[in-house]
Design a protein around this motif. Structure first.
Motif, PDB file in Angstrom:
ATOM      1  N   THR A  49       0.845  -1.189   0.000  1.00 41.63           N
ATOM      2  CA  THR A  49       0.000   0.000   0.000  1.00 41.63           C
ATOM      3  C   THR A  49       0.884   1.244   0.000  1.00 41.63           C
ATOM      4  OG1 THR A  49      -1.832   1.121   1.129  1.00 41.63           O
ATOM      5  CG2 THR A  49      -0.154   0.149   2.520  1.00 41.63           C
ATOM      6  N   GLU A  53      -3.386   5.268  -1.163  1.00 41.05           N
ATOM      7  CA  GLU A  53      -4.295   4.315  -0.532  1.00 41.05           C
ATOM      8  C   GLU A  53      -4.572   4.726   0.914  1.00 41.05           C
ATOM      9  OE1 GLU A  53      -1.661   3.617  -2.499  1.00 41.05           O
ATOM     10  OE2 GLU A  53      -1.659   1.496  -3.088  1.00 41.05           O
ATOM     11  N   THR A  59      -7.629   0.711  -2.853  1.00 38.51           N
ATOM     12  CA  THR A  59      -6.560  -0.268  -3.022  1.00 38.51           C
ATOM     13  C   THR A  59      -5.810   0.040  -4.307  1.00 38.51           C
ATOM     14  OG1 THR A  59      -7.861  -1.843  -4.329  1.00 38.51           O
ATOM     15  CG2 THR A  59      -8.042  -1.988  -1.911  1.00 38.51           C
ATOM     16  N   GLY A  60      -4.662  -0.611  -4.472  1.00 37.29           N
ATOM     17  CA  GLY A  60      -3.879  -0.389  -5.678  1.00 37.29           C
ATOM     18  C   GLY A  60      -4.638  -0.698  -6.953  1.00 37.29           C
ATOM     19  N   ASP A  61      -5.534  -1.680  -6.899  1.00 31.59           N
ATOM     20  CA  ASP A  61      -6.327  -2.038  -8.077  1.00 31.59           C
ATOM     21  C   ASP A  61      -7.324  -0.945  -8.464  1.00 31.59           C
ATOM     22  OD1 ASP A  61      -5.027  -4.452  -8.276  1.00 31.59           O
ATOM     23  OD2 ASP A  61      -6.554  -5.572  -7.176  1.00 31.59           O
ATOM     24  N   ASP A  62      -7.619  -0.043  -7.521  1.00 31.49           N
ATOM     25  CA  ASP A  62      -8.564   1.049  -7.795  1.00 31.49           C
ATOM     26  C   ASP A  62      -7.898   2.240  -8.456  1.00 31.49           C
ATOM     27  OD1 ASP A  62     -10.733  -0.252  -6.447  1.00 31.49           O
ATOM     28  OD2 ASP A  62      -9.890   0.403  -4.522  1.00 31.49           O
ATOM     29  N   VAL A  64      -4.960   4.420 -10.949  1.00 28.24           N
ATOM     30  CA  VAL A  64      -4.132   4.536 -12.149  1.00 28.24           C
ATOM     31  C   VAL A  64      -3.043   5.553 -11.834  1.00 28.24           C
ATOM     32  CG1 VAL A  64      -4.053   5.142 -14.586  1.00 28.24           C
ATOM     33  CG2 VAL A  64      -6.082   4.007 -13.654  1.00 28.24           C
ATOM     34  N   THR A  97      -2.067  10.471  -9.902  1.00 24.60           N
ATOM     35  CA  THR A  97      -2.776   9.265  -9.483  1.00 24.60           C
ATOM     36  C   THR A  97      -4.262   9.569  -9.497  1.00 24.60           C
ATOM     37  OG1 THR A  97      -0.944   8.709  -7.995  1.00 24.60           O
ATOM     38  CG2 THR A  97      -2.993   7.484  -7.698  1.00 24.60           C
ATOM     39  N   HIS A  99      -8.475   7.715  -9.514  1.00 26.81           N
ATOM     40  CA  HIS A  99      -9.361   6.560  -9.377  1.00 26.81           C
ATOM     41  C   HIS A  99      -9.653   6.035 -10.783  1.00 26.81           C
ATOM     42  CE1 HIS A  99     -12.861   4.127  -8.447  1.00 26.81           C
ATOM     43  NE2 HIS A  99     -12.657   4.310  -7.150  1.00 26.81           N
ATOM     44  N   THR A 100      -9.778   4.723 -10.911  1.00 24.51           N
ATOM     45  CA  THR A 100     -10.039   4.144 -12.221  1.00 24.51           C
ATOM     46  C   THR A 100     -11.328   4.680 -12.849  1.00 24.51           C
ATOM     47  OG1 THR A 100     -11.126   2.261 -11.134  1.00 24.51           O
ATOM     48  CG2 THR A 100      -8.812   1.995 -11.746  1.00 24.51           C
TER      49      THR A 100
END
Length: 213
Positions: A49, A53, A59-62, A64, A97, A99-100
């Motif tokens: 993390t 985050e 999370t990292g998957d959320d 870009v 950075t 959010h996706t």
């Protein structure tokens, strides 16, 4: 958990306004100690993390993430901050950075390191190594630097046109300007960051712990 924030945004395609949810980043000054505590942890712990985050609950998957490095010559204000002659080489790192689900980043981050300091570890000169597990404090740790304190100064103003476009700000919005300066144990400035935050989805929290009598 991330904090959703509903806002009215212009839908350029239809010429109408739509309501969409954007994540609020809560920036607590305790984040610096959190980052320092992790600077000497194993890579797997550091990679799990990061500060985004930490600030958003995502999370990292959320997320870009992108980074762009270049070498610049220190202009007067940065030369003064670092205590070096104008024209001294600095490593400029620009970070974004988001959010996706959101095309706009959480903020516009530009960080500066003395090039001679970063060059002590060639890995620090390569943007392909980003996102760096453990962030800047671990990067500095790899060249023998321990951060003693972090100073943050805040101001606010209307966004410049390019800032409004990149941050997806509606008319009438403001931005928060954050200048972060990191000092080592010898009171030397080792990093300066200029951060432009969208005021409509940034919450700043400062906790001051007082020594007991």
């Amino acid at each position: 958990m991330p904090k959703p924030h509903d806002e009215i945004a212009d839908d350029v395609r239809s010429g109408t306004f739509v309501r969409r949810s954007r994540t609020v980043a809560v920036r607590d000054n305790g984040r610096h100690q959190w980052e320092k505590d992790r600077a000497r942890q194993p890579r797997t712990t550091r990679a799990a993390t990061g500060v985004t985050e930490h600030d958003t609950g995502l999370t990292g998957d959320d997320l870009v993430f992108s980074a762009r490095y270049r070498t610049i010559r220190a202009p007067g204000d940065l030369a003064s901050a670092f205590g070096v002659p104008e024209g001294t080489a600095l490593l400029e790192r620009s970070y974004r950075t988001r959010h996706t689900a959101d095309p706009a980043p959480f903020g516009l981050v530009t960080s500066y390191l003395p090039y001679s300091l970063a060059a002590a570890n060639p890995d620090l000169l390569d943007e392909a190594n980003e996102p760096w597990p453990g962030g800047t404090q671990n990067q500095l740790h790899t060249v023998g630097v321990e951060v003693d304190r972090v100073e943050e100064r805040l101001t606010a103003r209307p966004p410049a046109p390019e800032e409004a476009r990149e941050l997806g700000l509606p008319p009438g919005s403001a931005v928060i300007l954050l200048r972060k300066t990191s000092y080592d144990l010898g009171d030397r400035v080792v990093e300066v960051s200029r951060i432009v935050l969208p005021a409509d989805r940034t919450e700043l929290v400062f906790t001051t712990r007082l020594e007991r009598w």
